[in-house]
Design an enzyme around this catalytic site. Structure first.
Site, mmCIF file in Angstrom:
data_model
loop_
_atom_site.group_PDB
_atom_site.id
_atom_site.type_symbol
_atom_site.label_atom_id
_atom_site.label_comp_id
_atom_site.label_asym_id
_atom_site.label_seq_id
_atom_site.Cartn_x
_atom_site.Cartn_y
_atom_site.Cartn_z
ATOM 1 N N GLU A 175 0.820 -1.215 0.000
ATOM 2 C CA GLU A 175 0.000 0.000 0.000
ATOM 3 C C GLU A 175 0.855 1.267 0.000
ATOM 4 O O GLU A 175 1.242 1.760 1.057
ATOM 5 C CB GLU A 175 -0.947 0.018 1.211
ATOM 6 C CG GLU A 175 -1.831 1.262 1.217
ATOM 7 C CD GLU A 175 -2.805 1.333 2.406
ATOM 8 O OE1 GLU A 175 -2.776 0.443 3.263
ATOM 9 O OE2 GLU A 175 -3.573 2.301 2.448
ATOM 10 N N LYS A 217 -2.408 -1.997 -3.264
ATOM 11 C CA LYS A 217 -3.473 -1.151 -2.715
ATOM 12 C C LYS A 217 -3.084 0.316 -2.913
ATOM 13 O O LYS A 217 -2.448 0.932 -2.043
ATOM 14 C CB LYS A 217 -3.670 -1.475 -1.223
ATOM 15 C CG LYS A 217 -4.666 -0.561 -0.525
ATOM 16 C CD LYS A 217 -5.121 -1.137 0.800
ATOM 17 C CE LYS A 217 -5.948 -0.139 1.578
ATOM 18 N NZ LYS A 217 -6.704 -0.727 2.670
HETATM 19 P P1 13P Z 1 -9.485 4.274 3.877
HETATM 20 O O1 13P Z 1 -10.273 3.503 2.835
HETATM 21 O O2 13P Z 1 -10.333 4.869 4.948
HETATM 22 O O3 13P Z 1 -8.524 5.228 3.237
HETATM 23 O O4 13P Z 1 -8.610 3.206 4.645
HETATM 24 C C1 13P Z 1 -7.931 2.268 3.915
HETATM 25 C C2 13P Z 1 -6.698 1.921 4.599
HETATM 26 O O5 13P Z 1 -6.483 0.785 4.916
HETATM 27 C C3 13P Z 1 -5.714 2.972 4.869
HETATM 28 O O6 13P Z 1 -4.503 2.411 5.247
#
Ligand code: 13P
Length: 336
Positions: A175, A217
């Site tokens: 991510e 992600k």
């Molecule tokens: P949000 O969809 O609220 O941005 O959270 C996703 C997430 O895992 C952030 O690290």
């Protein structure tokens, strides 16, 4: 097909996505404070177990990301949280980074920590039932950021994390989140996000990570929160697809977007449009935190014993996201 590739596909296929319920205790406390519910262990457990026992878990949620506290909790029916999640055919995931700290050398930026002792922690999480993990790098946009240092240091950490996770038999979610804060244009977001993602894949290759056993992600390509740019869902979808097509190797099985501060409706409409226009082989789905939980949390906060009512709200949101993951959502399905 490798075991890791199977896990990734099980989480993302058939219009399923991920429920990101891995808010740290500090973040969850902020969320609960906002709706005036005391943030104690019991309340955090109650809200989460309410969501994890919802009907939509079976059809819409392929995986749930947990925080360390939650993966060790027992529900009121005596089941452990991972058992509850697995009972609906969903897989348990765990956030394994220990948060973003000030980056020495570029003090306005952050570096995500948590590599020390990670191999041992992963073994424990596997035993507790986790089959996938998450690590989030954060980047800010301005005329001078993200700096080269932030781009390369975070990519390096993400890749070392991913290699350790695969070694332990789990699928790493990678991510790299380019934040929405600021007044940048969507084009600037495209340029900076492209730089960030391509650096991540460069490092993943050096660290010999099997891309078929990963999930990316990313953020969608959006104008900054404080920008006045007027942009359609269609343009957002186009820019997001352009970014991913150019910078993500085709062996990655799927992409699960974060919502990043978009409203539930925006995050759903944008994902839907991305899927309508998707001309890649990637599965494009959701890994939403706020955009799956916000309405349910607000409703629940008014009467924390109203489990069925809360689940109905969550089920609706999950269903809308799942339709969007197939490009079959329409605004007319929303309850006003
Ligand atoms: P949000 O969809 O609220 O941005 O959270 C996703 C997430 O895992 C952030 O690290």
């Amino acid at each position: 097909m490798s075991e890791l590739n199977k896990i990734a596909l099980q989480i993302l296929s058939n219009g399923k996505g991920i429920l990101a319920a891995d808010e740290s205790t500090a973040t969850m406390t902020k969320r609960l404070d906002a709706v005036k519910v005391p943030s104690d262990q019991n309340n955090r457990l109650l809200f989460r177990q309410t969501l994890f026992s919802s009907l939509s878990m079976k059809e819409c949620i392929g995986g749930v990301i947990l925080y360390d506290e939650t993966i060790r909790q027992k529900t009121s029916t005596g089941k452990m949280i991972p058992e509850l999640i697995n009972a609906s055919g969903s897989l348990t995931g765990i956030k394994v980074d220990t948060g973003a700290k000030i980056l020495a050398g570029s003090k306005e930026e952050k570096i995500t920590e948590g590599l020390d002792g990670l191999r041992e922690r992963l073994k424990e999480y596997y035993k507790l039932g986790a089959r996938f993990t998450k690590w989030r790098g954060v980047y800010i946009i301005s005329d001078k950021y993200p700096s080269k240092l932030s781009v390369s240091a975070n990519a390096h950490a993400l890749a070392r994390y991913a290699a350790l996770v695969q070694e332990s038999g789990m699928v790493p979610i990678i991510e790299p989140e380019v934040l929405m804060n600021g007044n940048h244009t969507a084009k600037e977001c495209l340029t900076k996000t492209s730089e960030v993602i391509s650096k991540c894949f460069e490092e993943l290759e050096i660290n010999k990570v099997d891309l078929k056993g990963t999930i990316l992600k990313p953020n969608m390509i959006l104008p900054g929160k404080d920008s006045n740019e007027n942009i359609s869902n269609d343009e957002i979808a186009e820019l997001t697809l352009e970014c991913l097509k150019k910078n993500v190797p085709s062996s990655v099985p799927g992409i699960a977007f974060l919502s990043g501060g978009q409203t539930e409706l925006e995050a759903t409409a944008n994902l839907n449009q991305i899927n309508i226009k998707n001309n890649t082989d990637f599965i494009m789905t959701y890994s939403y935190g706020r955009a799956l939980q916000q309405s349910a949390l607000k409703f629940w906060s008014k009467d924390t014993n109203n489990i069925i009512g809360t689940q109905k709200i969550f089920d609706h949101r999950a269903k809308m996201c799942s339709l969007a993951a197939k490009g079959k959502w329409s605004k007319s399905f929303e309850i006003s």
